[in-house]
Every structure is written in structure tokens, then in C-alpha cells.
Scaffold this motif. Sequence first.
Motif, PDB file in Angstrom:
ATOM      1  N   TRP A 113      36.298  39.505  37.083  1.00  0.00           N
ATOM      2  CA  TRP A 113      35.385  40.348  37.900  1.00  0.00           C
ATOM      3  C   TRP A 113      35.518  40.087  39.363  1.00  0.00           C
ATOM      4  O   TRP A 113      34.383  40.094  40.044  1.00  0.00           O
TER       5      TRP A 113
ATOM      6  N   ASP B 299      38.123  51.913  39.500  1.00  0.00           N
ATOM      7  CA  ASP B 299      37.626  50.563  39.107  1.00  0.00           C
ATOM      8  C   ASP B 299      38.656  49.443  38.839  1.00  0.00           C
ATOM      9  O   ASP B 299      38.561  48.290  39.015  1.00  0.00           O
TER      10      ASP B 299
ATOM     11  N   THR C 105      36.441  40.953  43.170  1.00  0.00           N
ATOM     12  CA  THR C 105      36.573  42.375  43.785  1.00  0.00           C
ATOM     13  C   THR C 105      37.865  42.332  44.595  1.00  0.00           C
ATOM     14  O   THR C 105      38.011  41.108  45.187  1.00  0.00           O
TER      15      THR C 105
ATOM     16  N   TRP D 142      38.318  46.113  40.594  1.00  0.00           N
ATOM     17  CA  TRP D 142      38.124  44.871  39.930  1.00  0.00           C
ATOM     18  C   TRP D 142      39.326  44.153  39.388  1.00  0.00           C
ATOM     19  O   TRP D 142      40.061  44.675  38.632  1.00  0.00           O
TER      20      TRP D 142
END
Length: 183
Positions: free
Chosen positions: A49, A41, A51, A45
Motif C-alpha cells: 500500500w 489504482d 503510493t 498503489w
Amino acid sequence: MRHIRPMNLDRVAVVGTSGAGKSTFARRLAEQADSACVELDSLFWNPGWRTTNAAEFSNLVATAVSQKTWVVDGNYASVRSLIWSRASSVIWLNYPFHISFGRLLRRTFRRGISGEKCCNGNREGLSKALFSRDSVLLWAMTSHPTYKKEYPKEIEAYPRLDVIEIRHPRDAERFLLSLKHTA
């Protein structure tokens, strides 16, 4: 599916549904095994937020798993073959839905109320968790049955891996304690 205690903890992939406690388990295992801990994660991330693009994510994961020892936690199918082809073991935290979802619900509310940061300084908002199509709670409800079907097949595709399926948090705790006693 094989259910054996991993004999080789040099390179371990920890998988399971959201709320199972993958990150916490992986950190504790990495500490005991004196390995690097890689949280997928945190590679995926970015702040706000945002990607990581697919190619960069793959490169980050490939670099992480090129090390001699590591514990990786996460379920990203896009990089699973990169990880599992190098792994010595897979630990599947395969808890009943009510346990992992209950844990996720408590974590989501705790983070939402306290403003606790996760994944590169991001914060989980309650409105997103409760009222959004991007809700981690909705994701858990839809992904849990998928993982139940997918992981046995995925595990069988890597017969050289040592595999343990842990079905309850108390068994995860026992497993970690057993490593302390054998160290």
C-alpha cells in the motif's frame, strides 16, 4: 450536462464513486473495444500500500494515455486533465449512493475474508476498512457527494468529449450488451 451515447470509444475515461464497478466495467469495455485497460489504482498503489510519488504517477499515466486506444478507470483529480485532454469519451457510472456503497461493502467483506488480492498484490483488511481513517468505506461516504457536484462541472469543461452518464448497473450492462450487438 450532455447525455449522449459515446460515438468514439478509442480513448475512454470511466469514472464513478468507489464501489460503482469502474474497474470491471472498464475491463469489459476494453475487451470489446480491443483496447488497453489502464487501472489507475494499479499505477498509484504499490505493494504494501505504498503510493507512487506524484511526478512518477503523472508520468505513468501520461505514458498510458499516449497510446492510440485505451480505457482508463479511476477518479484521480491530479491526473484528470492528462486523461480527459486525450480522451474521446467519458463514461460516468453515477449510481445512487445506496447501490455503490452496498456493492463496496460486499466487495470489502469478500476481499477481507477471502484475502483476495487487488492493486499489485495488496490485500484489503477488514480492520482498516472498518476502523481506520483510511477506510475505503469512509472514503466512499465522503467522496460520493463530492463527485456528484464535481463531475458535471468537469464534464462541461471538456465540451468535445462524448459523454454518457449511466445511473444504474442494469443500464451499464445494457450499454455493454449494445456494443456487442453493434460489433
